[in-house]
Design an enzyme around this catalytic site. Sequence first.
Site, PDB file in Angstrom:
ATOM      1  N   ASN A  90     -38.397  40.322  32.094  1.00 16.76           N
ATOM      2  CA  ASN A  90     -38.339  41.769  32.575  1.00 16.76           C
ATOM      3  C   ASN A  90     -38.082  42.042  34.281  1.00 16.76           C
ATOM      4  O   ASN A  90     -37.778  42.896  34.573  1.00 16.76           O
ATOM      5  CB  ASN A  90     -39.697  42.421  31.931  1.00 16.76           C
ATOM      6  CG  ASN A  90     -39.949  43.718  32.618  1.00 16.76           C
ATOM      7  OD1 ASN A  90     -39.184  44.711  32.359  1.00 16.76           O
ATOM      8  ND2 ASN A  90     -40.860  43.560  33.763  1.00 16.76           N
ATOM      9  N   TYR A 159     -26.494  46.584  41.391  1.00 19.48           N
ATOM     10  CA  TYR A 159     -27.344  46.656  40.309  1.00 19.48           C
ATOM     11  C   TYR A 159     -26.782  46.665  38.907  1.00 19.48           C
ATOM     12  O   TYR A 159     -27.173  45.937  38.035  1.00 19.48           O
ATOM     13  CB  TYR A 159     -28.265  47.833  40.545  1.00 19.48           C
ATOM     14  CG  TYR A 159     -29.401  48.009  39.434  1.00 19.48           C
ATOM     15  CD1 TYR A 159     -30.562  47.219  39.361  1.00 19.48           C
ATOM     16  CD2 TYR A 159     -29.314  48.813  38.451  1.00 19.48           C
ATOM     17  CE1 TYR A 159     -31.460  47.236  38.414  1.00 19.48           C
ATOM     18  CE2 TYR A 159     -30.332  49.133  37.458  1.00 19.48           C
ATOM     19  CZ  TYR A 159     -31.292  48.074  37.619  1.00 19.48           C
ATOM     20  OH  TYR A 159     -32.467  48.435  36.437  1.00 19.48           O
ATOM     21  N   LYS A 163     -26.852  43.956  36.061  1.00 14.04           N
ATOM     22  CA  LYS A 163     -27.173  44.087  34.571  1.00 14.04           C
ATOM     23  C   LYS A 163     -26.216  43.731  33.632  1.00 14.04           C
ATOM     24  O   LYS A 163     -26.542  43.397  32.362  1.00 14.04           O
ATOM     25  CB  LYS A 163     -28.054  45.501  34.471  1.00 14.04           C
ATOM     26  CG  LYS A 163     -28.987  45.742  35.235  1.00 14.04           C
ATOM     27  CD  LYS A 163     -30.117  44.794  35.038  1.00 14.04           C
ATOM     28  CE  LYS A 163     -31.785  45.090  35.732  1.00 14.04           C
ATOM     29  NZ  LYS A 163     -32.594  44.233  34.997  1.00 14.04           N
ATOM     30  N   THR A 196     -40.945  54.732  36.524  1.00 20.42           N
ATOM     31  CA  THR A 196     -41.799  53.885  37.271  1.00 20.42           C
ATOM     32  C   THR A 196     -41.430  53.775  38.845  1.00 20.42           C
ATOM     33  O   THR A 196     -40.850  54.647  39.182  1.00 20.42           O
ATOM     34  CB  THR A 196     -41.520  52.334  36.671  1.00 20.42           C
ATOM     35  OG1 THR A 196     -39.962  52.415  36.956  1.00 20.42           O
ATOM     36  CG2 THR A 196     -41.720  52.373  35.226  1.00 20.42           C
TER      37      THR A 196
END
Length: 265
Positions: A90, A159, A163, A196
Amino acid sequence: MTVYELSGRKALVTGGAQGLGEGMAQALARAGATVMIGDVQDEAGAVAAKGLEGDGHGFVHLDITDDDSWSSAVATTVDHLGGLDILVNNAGVEITSLVTELDAADVRTMLEVNVLGTALGLKHGLRTMRPEGAAGNGGSIVNVASVAATIAFPGISVYSATKSAVDRLTRVAAMESGKLGYGVRVNCIYPGLVPTAMGAGLAKDVAELGLFASPEEAVGAVIELTPAGRLGEVGDMADVVVFLASDAARFVTGAGLSVDGGMGM
Ligand SMILES: NC(=O)c1ccc[n+]([C@@H]2O[C@H](COP(=O)([O-])OP(=O)(O)OC[C@H]3O[C@@H](n4cnc5c(N)ncnc54)[C@H](O)[C@@H]3O)[C@@H](O)[C@H]2O)c1
């Protein structure tokens, strides 16, 4: 006992000191697993491990970009938990930038943590869980990609690329695991935006780049693109990780599961 039950299973969750990883560790523990949190944040990681439901959980220092750190953390995990059946890769980082303003050091950081870190996690997870490994019972690996691997959102080019790499790493690892009889299922999830530290930071950063008038407008644009009509929550991601880790997903491997309220469809 249902097929979602994880009693007796041993899990390692990277980046579990906060955010999605902490929620995943909590959900795995609630489902009955004993959980080791691996993170570079020692204090927060230890606190997160103490907060998990049930006994036998722990924290281990792990820098996922470092091969030796993996060797040591996995050995500690197998020793402490008495095995390893579930690995959740994660941990990740996001550094927002327009393509024209990319900073080479930031690009390297994202490649190191998100791509190298996940690749090393797969290496050590498979070596440990395959029949001749220190744990040796097979198991389940869940990698955390992102909706960013499935859409084009401004400000997160590198990013998104990292991914997409997580997605491909997942498929090839699942293929090798099957062909070589490791008995380890390998899947990934593509979370949508969750507020988050990382998610909230992203909304602020894309506004600062002038891509949206404010962080609230950036969040509004994401919700607008999401058929479910809201942002993701930590529990939305954590429950799907429990599913993929469990016997309910026994015939699921090499899959990428969108957990994004439909944003990436
Ligand atoms: N929050 C979102 O909106 C969102 C959306 C899609 C995907 N994701 C992905 O979900 C994962 C978790 O994100 P989050 O929102 O919880 O982020 P976060 O920044 O809140 O937490 C990331 C955790 O990873 C740890 N970490 C960073 N580098 C590490 C390293 N080298 N070794 C070990 N641990 C390290 C951090 O210490 C932290 O505890 C990431 O892979 C992220 O890319 C997040």
